[in-house]
Design an enzyme around this catalytic site. Structure first.
Site, PDB file in Angstrom:
ATOM      1  N   HIS A  44       0.852  -1.184   0.000  1.00 50.30           N
ATOM      2  CA  HIS A  44       0.000   0.000   0.000  1.00 50.30           C
ATOM      3  C   HIS A  44       0.885   1.230   0.000  1.00 50.30           C
ATOM      4  O   HIS A  44       1.833   1.322   0.776  1.00 50.30           O
ATOM      5  CB  HIS A  44      -0.884   0.014   1.263  1.00 50.30           C
ATOM      6  CG  HIS A  44      -1.727   1.254   1.359  1.00 50.30           C
ATOM      7  ND1 HIS A  44      -2.940   1.357   0.727  1.00 50.30           N
ATOM      8  CD2 HIS A  44      -1.517   2.436   1.979  1.00 50.30           C
ATOM      9  CE1 HIS A  44      -3.446   2.559   0.964  1.00 50.30           C
ATOM     10  NE2 HIS A  44      -2.604   3.232   1.717  1.00 50.30           N
ATOM     11  N   ASP A  82     -15.110   3.013   6.726  1.00 49.06           N
ATOM     12  CA  ASP A  82     -14.056   3.952   6.324  1.00 49.06           C
ATOM     13  C   ASP A  82     -14.556   4.922   5.265  1.00 49.06           C
ATOM     14  O   ASP A  82     -14.238   6.104   5.299  1.00 49.06           O
ATOM     15  CB  ASP A  82     -12.823   3.198   5.811  1.00 49.06           C
ATOM     16  CG  ASP A  82     -11.751   4.185   5.352  1.00 49.06           C
ATOM     17  OD1 ASP A  82     -11.301   4.983   6.203  1.00 49.06           O
ATOM     18  OD2 ASP A  82     -11.395   4.193   4.169  1.00 49.06           O
ATOM     19  N   ARG A 133     -14.361  13.109   7.598  1.00 47.66           N
ATOM     20  CA  ARG A 133     -13.073  13.703   8.012  1.00 47.66           C
ATOM     21  C   ARG A 133     -12.623  14.756   7.010  1.00 47.66           C
ATOM     22  O   ARG A 133     -12.075  15.791   7.379  1.00 47.66           O
ATOM     23  CB  ARG A 133     -12.007  12.602   8.132  1.00 47.66           C
ATOM     24  CG  ARG A 133     -12.196  11.717   9.348  1.00 47.66           C
ATOM     25  CD  ARG A 133     -11.345  10.471   9.244  1.00 47.66           C
ATOM     26  NE  ARG A 133      -9.943  10.775   9.082  1.00 47.66           N
ATOM     27  CZ  ARG A 133      -9.070  10.002   8.435  1.00 47.66           C
ATOM     28  NH1 ARG A 133      -9.460   8.856   7.905  1.00 47.66           N
ATOM     29  NH2 ARG A 133      -7.815  10.339   8.352  1.00 47.66           N
ATOM     30  N   SER A 190      -7.896   4.008   9.119  1.00 41.50           N
ATOM     31  CA  SER A 190      -8.445   4.077   7.770  1.00 41.50           C
ATOM     32  C   SER A 190      -7.644   3.167   6.826  1.00 41.50           C
ATOM     33  O   SER A 190      -8.209   2.325   6.117  1.00 41.50           O
ATOM     34  CB  SER A 190      -8.394   5.532   7.293  1.00 41.50           C
ATOM     35  OG  SER A 190      -8.640   5.633   5.917  1.00 41.50           O
ATOM     36  N   LYS A 212      -8.619  -1.124   5.634  1.00 39.80           N
ATOM     37  CA  LYS A 212      -8.757  -1.561   4.233  1.00 39.80           C
ATOM     38  C   LYS A 212      -7.795  -2.715   3.928  1.00 39.80           C
ATOM     39  O   LYS A 212      -8.134  -3.656   3.223  1.00 39.80           O
ATOM     40  CB  LYS A 212      -8.489  -0.378   3.285  1.00 39.80           C
ATOM     41  CG  LYS A 212      -9.647   0.619   3.284  1.00 39.80           C
ATOM     42  CD  LYS A 212      -9.424   1.776   2.340  1.00 39.80           C
ATOM     43  CE  LYS A 212      -8.422   2.754   2.836  1.00 39.80           C
ATOM     44  NZ  LYS A 212      -8.773   4.154   2.896  1.00 39.80           N
TER      45      LYS A 212
END
Ligand code: URA
Length: 433
Positions: free
Chosen positions: A82, A161, A168, A183, A187
């Site tokens: 990621h 999320d 947010r 967050s 995921k």
């Protein structure tokens, strides 16, 4: 339980219980807790923070708020990466086939670009025929068969999320370490991989502007991932300057293919090797040094490029475009941006370069915008390079001629030229495991 009491407890610096966090995530996801109460809690978390246990519980509840992907059939071989978001960051296109060619199982869901950062799904869609949407059976079947698949986020993954992030975004509560951690990690947990490498970007084009902030976030994410039973490492990599020399969708696919065909030098190659080596060492249980040797050899021998073609072809993409990248349609208009003076380039502001690429059509300002896959920027000179007045710094590519002037202005504001050669910043600031 009342949401009012949960908000008040956090506002006063208290530690929320597992039951209170579960109550909030569940109630908010189902629409039973209104946005104004969720916003108040988010702001209280922003100011008061969360303990490690609270963050683990929040992450775990968010991960389980919707569908989850079961990769247990791949045992300890499943691998995911990621990136916290960068400009010119096409490392997934390189790392995924490299790791799969060395035995990892990459079942990867990627996002689209938004704002100044690009998204892997948009890049892949520049390959004619490539399908970014597969059924769960097709997706997992392909991973089983060839070790790798990359699709867009599908199904109802982490709805908590999605809702929280939207809130947010409009309540100035994005840049909170426990909220970013939960967050991102929710995921990753929902996506199912056992081994996860987080590429935490640092610099002008990144969320985290300093190595210190990036390290704090990375340590937290690694801790939380491990707390949830996954094998997680983080690489802190430089995003002051775009990665590689191409920014824009088909341009980045071409650059990635060229690396796998043997263009084995430069920042993109090195960062891709470092990320791949971390994953291969986790998947194979070998040292990072041994994994790195295997990664360089997988690229040198062509095994990783062969895997990239197998992957793209399995998803319907025309691999002729990877063999002969001149087949990608060229943008109708191109313009060289030249150095207004001689000297050393001391900045190539990644965020502004990313914004210029959006102006040219390579990204979207809002979710509904269409992408021009041929648009983007080819960077010829970067931070640290010497230029003479009139040298080409970069080339702008677009199908919208009217965008060239604004993009050129943005690029010129991104590039600083001075008399002193700047100190070299490292490509990687550290690795957290
Ligand atoms: N990326 C995410 O997915 N979530 C955040 O909160 C920040 C960056």
């Amino acid at each position: 339980m009342r949401m009012y009491d949960v908000i008040r407890k956090k506002r006063d610096g208290g530690e929320l219980s597992d039951a209170e966090i579960a109550f909030f995530v569940d109630g908010f996801t189902k629409g039973e807790i209104p946005d104004y109460q969720a916003s108040a809690l988010l702001m209280a978390i922003f100011f008061r923070g969360m303990t490690e246990r609270e963050t683990v519980t929040l992450t775990d509840n968010m991960a389980k708020s919707g569908d989850t992907v079961d990769l247990s059939r791949f045992g300890m071989l499943s691998a995911d990466k990621h990136s916290t978001g960068g400009v010119g960051d096409k490392t997934t296109l390189i790392v995924a086939p490299v790791v799969a060619s060395l035995g990892g199982r990459m079942a990867k869901m990627s996002g689209r670009g938004l704002g100044h950062t690009g998204g892997t799904v948009d890049k892949l869609e520049s390959i004619p025929g490539y399908r970014t949407s597969l059924s769960p059976d097709e997706f997992l079947g392909q991973v089983e068969k060839i070790g790798l698949s990359v699709i867009g986020q599908s199904g109802n993954l982490t709805p908590a999320d999605k809702k929280l992030y939207a809130l947010r975004d409009v309540t100035a509560t994005v840049d909170s370490i426990p909220l970013i951690t939960s967050s991102i990690m929710s995921k990753k947990l929902a996506a199912g991989s056992h081994n996860i490498v987080l590429d935490v970007k640092v610099g002008s084009g990144a969320f985290m502007k300093t190595p210190e902030d990036a390290e704090t976030l990375a340590r937290e994410m690694v801790k939380i991932g491990k707390g949830c039973g996954r094998n997680v490492r983080a690489v802190l990599s430089n995003m002051d300057v775009p990665l590689g020399s191409a920014v824009g969708n088909s341009l980045e696919v071409i650059e990635a293919a060229n690396i796998l065909k043997g263009a084995d030098s430069g920042d993109l190659y090195e960062v891709s090797v470092i990320l791949s080596a971390q994953l291969v060492s986790m998947v194979r249980g070998v040292s990072v040094e041994e994994a790195e040797r295997a990664v360089r050899e997988a690229i040198r021998s062509g095994a990783a490029f062969a895997k990239m073609k197998e992957w793209v072809s399995s998803q319907g993409g025309d691999v002729g475009y990877l063999d002969d990248t001149d087949l990608f349609p060229a943008a109708k208009y191109r313009k060289d941006v030249t150095a207004p003076r001689g000297g050393y380039i001391f900045s190539t502001d990644a965020e502004k370069i990313g914004e210029a690429s959006v102006v040219l059509g390579a990204g979207r300002a809002s979710k509904e915008d269409a992408i021009d896959h041929a648009a983007g920027i080819l960077i010829k000179k970067k931070t640290g390079d010497r230029v003479e007045k009139g040298d080409v710094i970069c080339t702008l590519l677009t199908n919208d001629e009217s965008s060239l002037a604004d993009a050129e202005k943005e690029v010129l504001s991104a590039v600083g030229i001075g008399d002193e050669k700047p100190d070299n910043k490292p490509l990687v600031f550290g690795i957290i495991s």
